[in-house]
Write an enzyme that holds these catalytic residues in place. Structure first.
Site, short mmCIF file in Angstrom:
data_model
loop_
_atom_site.label_atom_id
_atom_site.label_comp_id
_atom_site.label_asym_id
_atom_site.label_seq_id
_atom_site.Cartn_x
_atom_site.Cartn_y
_atom_site.Cartn_z
N GLN A 156 -94.77 88.24 -15.82
CA GLN A 156 -93.65 88.88 -15.15
C GLN A 156 -93.86 90.39 -15.08
O GLN A 156 -93.63 91.02 -14.05
CB GLN A 156 -92.36 88.56 -15.91
CG GLN A 156 -91.10 88.99 -15.18
CD GLN A 156 -90.91 88.24 -13.87
OE1 GLN A 156 -91.24 87.06 -13.77
NE2 GLN A 156 -90.42 88.93 -12.86
N VAL A 185 -88.21 92.35 -8.00
CA VAL A 185 -88.91 91.67 -9.09
C VAL A 185 -88.31 92.14 -10.41
O VAL A 185 -88.12 93.34 -10.62
CB VAL A 185 -90.43 92.00 -9.06
CG1 VAL A 185 -91.14 91.35 -10.24
CG2 VAL A 185 -91.06 91.53 -7.76
N ALA A 186 -88.02 91.17 -11.27
CA ALA A 186 -87.42 91.55 -12.56
C ALA A 186 -88.50 91.98 -13.54
O ALA A 186 -89.66 91.58 -13.44
CB ALA A 186 -86.64 90.37 -13.12
N SER A 191 -86.29 88.25 -16.32
CA SER A 191 -86.41 87.34 -15.17
C SER A 191 -86.00 85.94 -15.58
O SER A 191 -86.38 85.46 -16.65
CB SER A 191 -87.85 87.30 -14.68
OG SER A 191 -88.02 86.21 -13.80
N HIS A 193 -87.22 83.47 -14.44
CA HIS A 193 -88.43 82.65 -14.48
C HIS A 193 -88.98 82.55 -15.90
O HIS A 193 -89.76 81.65 -16.20
CB HIS A 193 -89.49 83.21 -13.53
CG HIS A 193 -89.18 82.90 -12.09
ND1 HIS A 193 -89.38 81.66 -11.54
CD2 HIS A 193 -88.67 83.66 -11.10
CE1 HIS A 193 -89.02 81.67 -10.26
NE2 HIS A 193 -88.57 82.88 -9.97
N ASP A 200 -88.96 78.76 -7.50
CA ASP A 200 -89.13 79.31 -6.16
C ASP A 200 -89.67 78.20 -5.29
O ASP A 200 -90.62 77.51 -5.67
CB ASP A 200 -90.13 80.48 -6.18
CG ASP A 200 -89.54 81.71 -6.85
OD1 ASP A 200 -88.31 81.80 -6.95
OD2 ASP A 200 -90.33 82.57 -7.26
N GLU A 243 -82.35 85.95 -1.93
CA GLU A 243 -83.60 85.21 -2.07
C GLU A 243 -83.35 83.75 -1.73
O GLU A 243 -82.98 82.95 -2.58
CB GLU A 243 -84.13 85.31 -3.51
CG GLU A 243 -84.67 86.69 -3.86
CD GLU A 243 -85.46 86.69 -5.16
OE1 GLU A 243 -85.53 85.65 -5.84
OE2 GLU A 243 -86.02 87.76 -5.48
N HIS A 246 -85.05 81.02 -4.07
CA HIS A 246 -84.94 80.97 -5.53
C HIS A 246 -83.72 80.14 -5.96
O HIS A 246 -82.58 80.52 -5.69
CB HIS A 246 -84.84 82.41 -6.08
CG HIS A 246 -84.74 82.49 -7.57
ND1 HIS A 246 -85.72 83.09 -8.35
CD2 HIS A 246 -83.79 82.07 -8.44
CE1 HIS A 246 -85.35 83.02 -9.63
NE2 HIS A 246 -84.18 82.42 -9.71
ZN LIG Z 1 -87.78 83.36 -8.13
#
Ligand SMILES: [Zn+2]
Length: 280
Positions: A156, A185-186, A191, A193, A200, A243, A246
């Site tokens: 990330q 973007v985190a 994130s 993720h 995604d 997004e 996502h």
């Molecule tokens: Zn994502």
């Protein structure tokens, strides 16, 4: 010698008596503690039921050991001496509602088992829901596929730094590029993720919104426990630009409720906290 033995014997039997009565006291105390614990547990159970019935949510798997998002206590392992923690609102106990965003770091206590499925890494608990959603889409002639699932904090961070560089290349200075990168973007540990609960879909394309696959997901994803995590009209709350690709697993009941109330995850967690603490 004999006297000595006698003395020793009577001393031993006095000791034995003393220890056996001590044992009785200890056993009795133990029983009292156990009875108290049983009573408190029973009370907690009733209390939990009450909370579940009075608030508009309950999760299918609320029994799963929870990794609370922000609370510092561990309700699952709370001893009888801390019955208060059982009254914590659900959003703090439901792993499905773990909030990771610009403001909320990945909780240290979050536990997951990452498995490889559909060519990506995922939290093992969302593989089956994803499979069901994927297969249902396929039955409707819609193809959905995973571009990304779980990402390690290291990965990330790498993506975040790459994003800054991408903006720098467009002519922005570093501070501006950093600010821009933060909306797309985190940072590591910030994130979704990193939880393994986010996916995604279909190639991360800006123009995915409005496609048949996107439309199908908007309509059906909640039936499988997934939500569009960063909707266009919630950007000021999520702090992430729209997004369309996502999706985030929150469980079927939460997803349906969020859809119905038109709340993003930040709002929904807030909503649950407010509604569940009023009775405490
Ligand atoms: Zn994502």
């Amino acid at each position: 010698m004999g006297d000595w033995m006698l003395k020793q014997n009577s001393k031993n039997s006095r000791l034995k008596k003393f220890f056996s009565s001590l044992l009785v006291v200890v056993v009795e105390l133990g029983l009292m503690v156990a009875a108290t614990a049983a009573f408190i547990t029973a009370f907690d159970y009733v209390d939990t039921k009450h909370v579940e019935n009075t608030v508009p949510r309950s999760s299918a798997n609320s029994q799963v050991p929870s990794q609370a998002s922000q609370n510092s206590e561990n309700p699952a392992g709370a001893p009888a001496s801390a019955p208060v923690s059982s009254a914590l609102p659900h959003p703090l106990r439901d792993w499905k509602l773990t909030l990771v965003n610009y403001d909320n770091k990945m909780p240290d206590k979050f536990q997951n088992v990452i498995v490889h499925a559909y060519n990506v890494d995922l939290d093992s608990r969302i593989v089956e829901p994803y499979r069901q959603m994927h297969d249902a889409a396929q039955k409707d002639g819609i193809s959905i596929w995973l571009s990304s699932g779980y990402r390690s904090p290291e990965k990330q961070q790498m993506l975040f730094e790459q994003e800054i560089q991408n903006y720098v290349k467009t002519g922005l200075d570093y501070v501006e590029a950093l600010a821009k990168a933060e909306t797309s973007v985190a940072r590591a540990d910030y994130s979704e993720h990193n939880t393994g609960l986010a996916v995604d879909l279909n190639g991360v394309l800006e123009n995915f919104g409005g496609t048949p696959a996107s439309n199908w997901l908007q309509k059906h994803a909640p039936d499988y426990g997934f939500i569009l995590r960063y909707p266009a009209d919630k950007q000021d709350i999520t702090k992430i630009k729209y997004e369309p690709w996502h999706y985030r697993y929150v469980g079927i009941e939460n997803a349906k409720k969020m859809n119905e109330l038109h709340l993003c995850l930040e709002e929904y967690v807030d909503y649950l906290k407010k509604n569940q603490t009023t009775g405490d």
